[in-house]
Structure formats: C-alpha cells, structure tokens
Design a protein around this motif. Structure first.
Motif, mmCIF file in Angstrom:
data_model
loop_
_atom_site.group_PDB
_atom_site.id
_atom_site.type_symbol
_atom_site.label_atom_id
_atom_site.label_comp_id
_atom_site.label_asym_id
_atom_site.label_seq_id
_atom_site.Cartn_x
_atom_site.Cartn_y
_atom_site.Cartn_z
ATOM 1 N N PHE A 1 7.423 -5.801 -10.053
ATOM 2 C CA PHE A 1 7.161 -6.019 -8.571
ATOM 3 C C PHE A 1 6.086 -4.784 -8.175
ATOM 4 C CE2 PHE A 1 7.733 -5.939 -4.101
ATOM 5 C CZ PHE A 1 8.052 -7.067 -3.686
ATOM 6 N N SER A 2 6.252 -3.611 -8.410
ATOM 7 C CA SER A 2 5.163 -2.816 -7.732
ATOM 8 C C SER A 2 3.843 -3.114 -8.456
ATOM 9 C CB SER A 2 5.716 -1.263 -8.037
ATOM 10 O OG SER A 2 6.813 -1.207 -7.692
ATOM 11 N N MET A 3 3.993 -3.210 -9.961
ATOM 12 C CA MET A 3 2.522 -3.719 -10.532
ATOM 13 C C MET A 3 2.088 -5.090 -10.097
ATOM 14 S SD MET A 3 0.445 -2.476 -12.697
ATOM 15 C CE MET A 3 1.370 -1.311 -13.681
ATOM 16 N N ALA A 4 2.826 -6.015 -9.742
ATOM 17 C CA ALA A 4 2.205 -7.287 -9.590
ATOM 18 C C ALA A 4 1.632 -7.128 -7.754
ATOM 19 C CB ALA A 4 3.480 -8.240 -9.088
ATOM 20 N N TYR A 5 2.310 -6.411 -7.046
ATOM 21 C CA TYR A 5 1.899 -5.993 -5.710
ATOM 22 C C TYR A 5 0.732 -5.227 -5.463
ATOM 23 C CZ TYR A 5 1.794 -4.279 -0.989
ATOM 24 O OH TYR A 5 1.509 -4.052 0.339
ATOM 25 N N ILE A 6 0.284 -4.010 -6.544
ATOM 26 C CA ILE A 6 -0.749 -3.562 -6.392
ATOM 27 C C ILE A 6 -1.948 -4.334 -7.112
ATOM 28 C CG2 ILE A 6 -0.594 -2.393 -8.617
ATOM 29 C CD1 ILE A 6 -1.690 -0.811 -4.941
ATOM 30 N N VAL A 7 -1.590 -5.158 -8.184
ATOM 31 C CA VAL A 7 -2.667 -5.945 -8.671
ATOM 32 C C VAL A 7 -3.065 -6.877 -7.455
ATOM 33 C CG1 VAL A 7 -3.180 -7.847 -10.194
ATOM 34 C CG2 VAL A 7 -2.182 -5.769 -11.035
ATOM 35 N N SER A 8 -2.342 -7.640 -6.811
ATOM 36 C CA SER A 8 -2.573 -8.479 -5.687
ATOM 37 C C SER A 8 -3.305 -7.788 -4.695
ATOM 38 C CB SER A 8 -1.526 -9.363 -5.262
ATOM 39 O OG SER A 8 -1.725 -10.033 -4.232
ATOM 40 N N PHE A 9 -2.927 -6.532 -4.429
ATOM 41 C CA PHE A 9 -3.259 -5.954 -3.136
ATOM 42 C C PHE A 9 -4.586 -5.614 -3.186
ATOM 43 C CE2 PHE A 9 -3.280 -2.518 0.222
ATOM 44 C CZ PHE A 9 -2.846 -3.133 1.289
ATOM 45 N N SER A 10 -5.076 -5.279 -4.598
ATOM 46 C CA SER A 10 -6.479 -4.389 -4.834
ATOM 47 C C SER A 10 -7.396 -5.445 -4.967
ATOM 48 C CB SER A 10 -6.178 -3.451 -5.891
ATOM 49 O OG SER A 10 -5.700 -4.022 -6.896
ATOM 50 N N GLN A 11 -6.936 -6.886 -5.396
ATOM 51 C CA GLN A 11 -7.832 -7.901 -5.567
ATOM 52 C C GLN A 11 -8.981 -8.058 -4.483
ATOM 53 O OE1 GLN A 11 -8.730 -9.909 -8.045
ATOM 54 N NE2 GLN A 11 -6.706 -9.077 -9.516
ATOM 55 N N PHE B 1 -5.759 2.726 3.366
ATOM 56 C CA PHE B 1 -5.370 1.858 2.346
ATOM 57 C C PHE B 1 -4.471 2.636 1.485
ATOM 58 C CE2 PHE B 1 -5.830 0.346 -2.217
ATOM 59 C CZ PHE B 1 -5.788 -0.870 -1.931
ATOM 60 N N LEU B 2 -4.623 3.909 0.913
ATOM 61 C CA LEU B 2 -3.852 4.723 0.228
ATOM 62 C C LEU B 2 -2.371 5.123 0.961
ATOM 63 C CD1 LEU B 2 -3.407 6.388 -2.310
ATOM 64 C CD2 LEU B 2 -4.713 8.412 -1.035
ATOM 65 N N GLY B 3 -2.692 5.489 2.077
ATOM 66 C CA GLY B 3 -1.510 5.934 3.054
ATOM 67 C C GLY B 3 -0.547 4.447 3.101
ATOM 68 N N VAL B 4 -1.032 3.455 3.427
ATOM 69 C CA VAL B 4 -0.030 2.234 3.323
ATOM 70 C C VAL B 4 0.521 1.850 1.909
ATOM 71 C CG1 VAL B 4 -0.316 -0.303 3.869
ATOM 72 C CG2 VAL B 4 -1.273 0.967 5.427
ATOM 73 N N THR B 5 -0.285 1.862 0.867
ATOM 74 C CA THR B 5 0.242 1.844 -0.367
ATOM 75 C C THR B 5 1.348 2.631 -0.790
ATOM 76 O OG1 THR B 5 -2.107 0.864 -1.004
ATOM 77 C CG2 THR B 5 -0.376 1.434 -2.825
ATOM 78 N N LEU B 6 1.259 3.776 -0.230
ATOM 79 C CA LEU B 6 2.273 4.951 -0.619
ATOM 80 C C LEU B 6 3.565 4.395 0.205
ATOM 81 C CD1 LEU B 6 0.147 8.256 -0.629
ATOM 82 C CD2 LEU B 6 1.020 6.975 -2.668
ATOM 83 N N ILE B 7 3.267 4.164 1.424
ATOM 84 C CA ILE B 7 4.566 3.688 2.259
ATOM 85 C C ILE B 7 5.080 2.582 1.799
ATOM 86 C CG2 ILE B 7 5.222 2.763 4.402
ATOM 87 C CD1 ILE B 7 2.880 4.504 5.824
ATOM 88 N N ILE B 8 4.498 1.390 1.307
ATOM 89 C CA ILE B 8 5.112 0.608 0.558
ATOM 90 C C ILE B 8 5.954 0.829 -0.494
ATOM 91 C CG2 ILE B 8 4.710 -1.898 -0.492
ATOM 92 C CD1 ILE B 8 4.210 -2.000 2.547
ATOM 93 N N PHE B 9 5.264 1.640 -1.436
ATOM 94 C CA PHE B 9 5.935 2.049 -2.559
ATOM 95 C C PHE B 9 7.425 2.730 -2.463
ATOM 96 C CE2 PHE B 9 2.372 0.483 -4.868
ATOM 97 C CZ PHE B 9 2.944 0.244 -6.166
ATOM 98 N N GLY B 10 7.259 3.527 -1.119
ATOM 99 C CA GLY B 10 8.511 4.387 -0.865
ATOM 100 C C GLY B 10 9.502 3.447 -0.237
ATOM 101 N N VAL B 11 9.112 2.478 0.398
ATOM 102 C CA VAL B 11 10.268 1.495 0.817
ATOM 103 C C VAL B 11 10.697 0.684 -0.357
ATOM 104 C CG1 VAL B 11 10.479 -0.708 2.231
ATOM 105 C CG2 VAL B 11 9.131 0.945 3.067
ATOM 106 N N PHE B 12 9.924 0.609 -1.564
ATOM 107 C CA PHE B 12 10.331 -0.321 -2.578
ATOM 108 C C PHE B 12 11.397 0.767 -3.441
ATOM 109 C CE2 PHE B 12 6.033 -2.694 -3.492
ATOM 110 C CZ PHE B 12 6.583 -3.622 -2.429
ATOM 111 N N GLU B 13 11.229 1.912 -3.353
ATOM 112 C CA GLU B 13 11.869 2.954 -4.086
ATOM 113 C C GLU B 13 13.521 3.228 -3.498
ATOM 114 O OE1 GLU B 13 11.840 4.517 -6.822
ATOM 115 O OE2 GLU B 13 9.649 4.067 -7.605
ATOM 116 N N TRP B 14 13.128 2.958 -1.997
ATOM 117 C CA TRP B 14 14.369 3.177 -1.174
ATOM 118 C C TRP B 14 15.314 1.950 -1.162
ATOM 119 C CZ3 TRP B 14 15.914 0.224 2.885
ATOM 120 C CH2 TRP B 14 16.856 0.774 3.637
#
Length: 270
Positions: free
Chosen positions: A194-204, A242-255
């Motif tokens: 999920f994380s990999m697919a999200y970041i691939v899409s988010f950075s296109q 961009f970096l901050g939002v990505t880290l927050i999103i991944f933090g939510v995923f981990e939680w």
C-alpha cells in the motif's frame, strides 16, 4: 571478528543516514534563504518571503494536497485489492497461461515511463479517459501494480495456504478462512505494498501531466516546474511541505496497521 563487523556496520549505517539527512537539512535551510551564492558554505541573506508567499496560497495548497492524496489513496487501495488477488492466483494456483500472466504483471517495470505515457495517451484519448481524474488513476494504477504484486507474491509464498485450508476443513467458508487466518498474516506485506503504491502515485509527474492534460492538478504538477525554474526558496518550501505530508501519511498508515494487527490478533486468539 564480530567487533570489526559491528564497526563496519555502524560506519555504513552512519553514511546512509548522512546521505538522507544532509539533503533534508539543506532543503530546510533553503526554505528560509533569500540568497546563497557559491562558494559560501552558509547563506548570505535569510528571509521568510517564500514561507509567506506559500501561506498566502494556502487554499490552493489544500486543494492540491486533497486532490493528490485522494488520487494516491484510490490507486493504493486498488493496487492492494488487485495485487492480492493476482498474487494468490500466481502463487497458489496452476492455470494455462500462468507464466504469461506473471510476465504481464511485471511488464510495466520494463517499459520506460515516457514510452508508456506516450503510448497510453493515444488509447486514453480514444476511450475518453484523457484530461480527467479516472484516466490519471488508471495510468497510476498500471505503474504501481507491479510493486504491489511483487511484494504480495513474496508475502503469499511465505504465508502459504496451509492454515487457511485447515480453517476450511474445520468448517470456515473460503472468505472467512481468508479474512480470519491469512489476512492478519499478510497485513504487514499489504501495508508495504500500500505504501509503495501510494508513493509511486503521489510522486508521478510526467504521466499525470500527459494524461491529465493540465486539467488534473496534483502537488507534483505545481512543484516540479518550480524546481526546474530556479526559484529555489519557493521550490524548497513546496518540497518541505511535500516531505512533511508524506511522513504524516506514512505515520497514519503505521498507526492503522498497528491497530489492525492488534484487533486481528485479539480476535484470532479469542
């Protein structure tokens, strides 16, 4: 011998940390920099101009992030659903054309992004999928699916289907056996996919620009021209956000994954 290995590992780990941390620190410094000319090692002039300019555009920024996050989340969810079914079919079952199906699942790895984008744009124009969100989601999905499928295939191989078959022997339906037994064990791999697919899409960028035709606005569509335009302080602010939002999103995923694992574990043992 072990001490030498430990020292070497720490040195390598330190180098990797510096490779990651130093560019981020430079990015943060540029956020508050007005002038930083070579060969000075420290900026000559600091300023909040870039930050103030971004704050004046906060409504536009919120819309960009909402659009980017929504598209990426949809792509990631679809990647997990399709990737899980594909991985289970390729790992657990034998069927005619299995090798061809596996090759097709990893084919986007082998096709350069620009070639894929130019080719798929013609098809999307004919199908009426150009210049709209649905077309962008489908294009992103094609690029992110191979990562999800490959990760989920490894996870499915490790988990197997022995416990699931035992659950079915004991009376569980196929769906209940998968949901109660296999899914909790696959959850960490699914999170990674999920994380990999999200970041691939988010950075296109290029694919979104070409298929979206400039009508579908995402964060990268706005950020990349700033990076290329030489306006480093504005671009640095966008990159930091961009970096901050990505880290927050991944933090939510981990939680969410942690809570999901606890819930599945409690249900499993009770």
């Amino acid at each position: 011998m072990k001490s030498k290995t430990s020292i070497s590992s720490k040195i390598i780990l330190t180098i990797f940390m510096l490779v990651i941390i130093l560019p981020v620190l430079t990015l943060l410094v540029w956020t508050f920099t007005e002038r930083w000319a070579w060969p000075d090692l420290w900026p000559q002039v600091f300023s909040m101009r870039a930050v103030d300019e971004i704050l004046r555009r906060k409504e536009e920024l919120i819309k960009l992030f909402a659009s980017s996050i929504l598209i990426s989340l949809v792509v990631a969810v679809l990647s997990i659903v399709i990737g899980t079914m594909t991985a289970r079919a390729l790992v657990l079952y034998d069927f005619p054309g299995k090798d061809g199906a596996y090759f097709l699942s990893i084919l986007p790895f082998m096709v350069p992004g620009t070639v894929f984008a130019m080719g798929v744009q013609v098809t999307f124009i004919k199908l009426g999928l150009n210049n709209n969100v649905l077309g962008v989601i489908i294009a992103h999905l094609v690029c992110s699916l191979p990562y999800a499928v490959r990760l989920l295939m490894d996870g499915t191989m490790a988990v197997g289907n022995g416990l699931e078959e035992q659950a079915r022997v004991l009376g569980a339906t196929p769906w209940k056996a998968f949901y109660k037994v296999t899914l909790p064990m696959l959850a960490p791999v699914m999170l990674s996919s999920f994380s990999m697919a999200y970041i691939v899409s988010f950075s296109q960028y290029f694919l979104t620009l070409l298929i979206g035709g400039g009508q579908v606005k995402t964060f990268t569509i706005v950020m990349v021209p700033l990076l290329q335009g030489g306006n480093r302080n504005i671009a640095s602010v966008y990159s930091t956000v961009f970096l901050g939002v990505t880290l927050i999103i991944f933090g939510v995923f981990e939680w969410a994954a942690g809570r999901l694992g606890k819930n599945y574990g409690s249900e499993y043992y009770t």
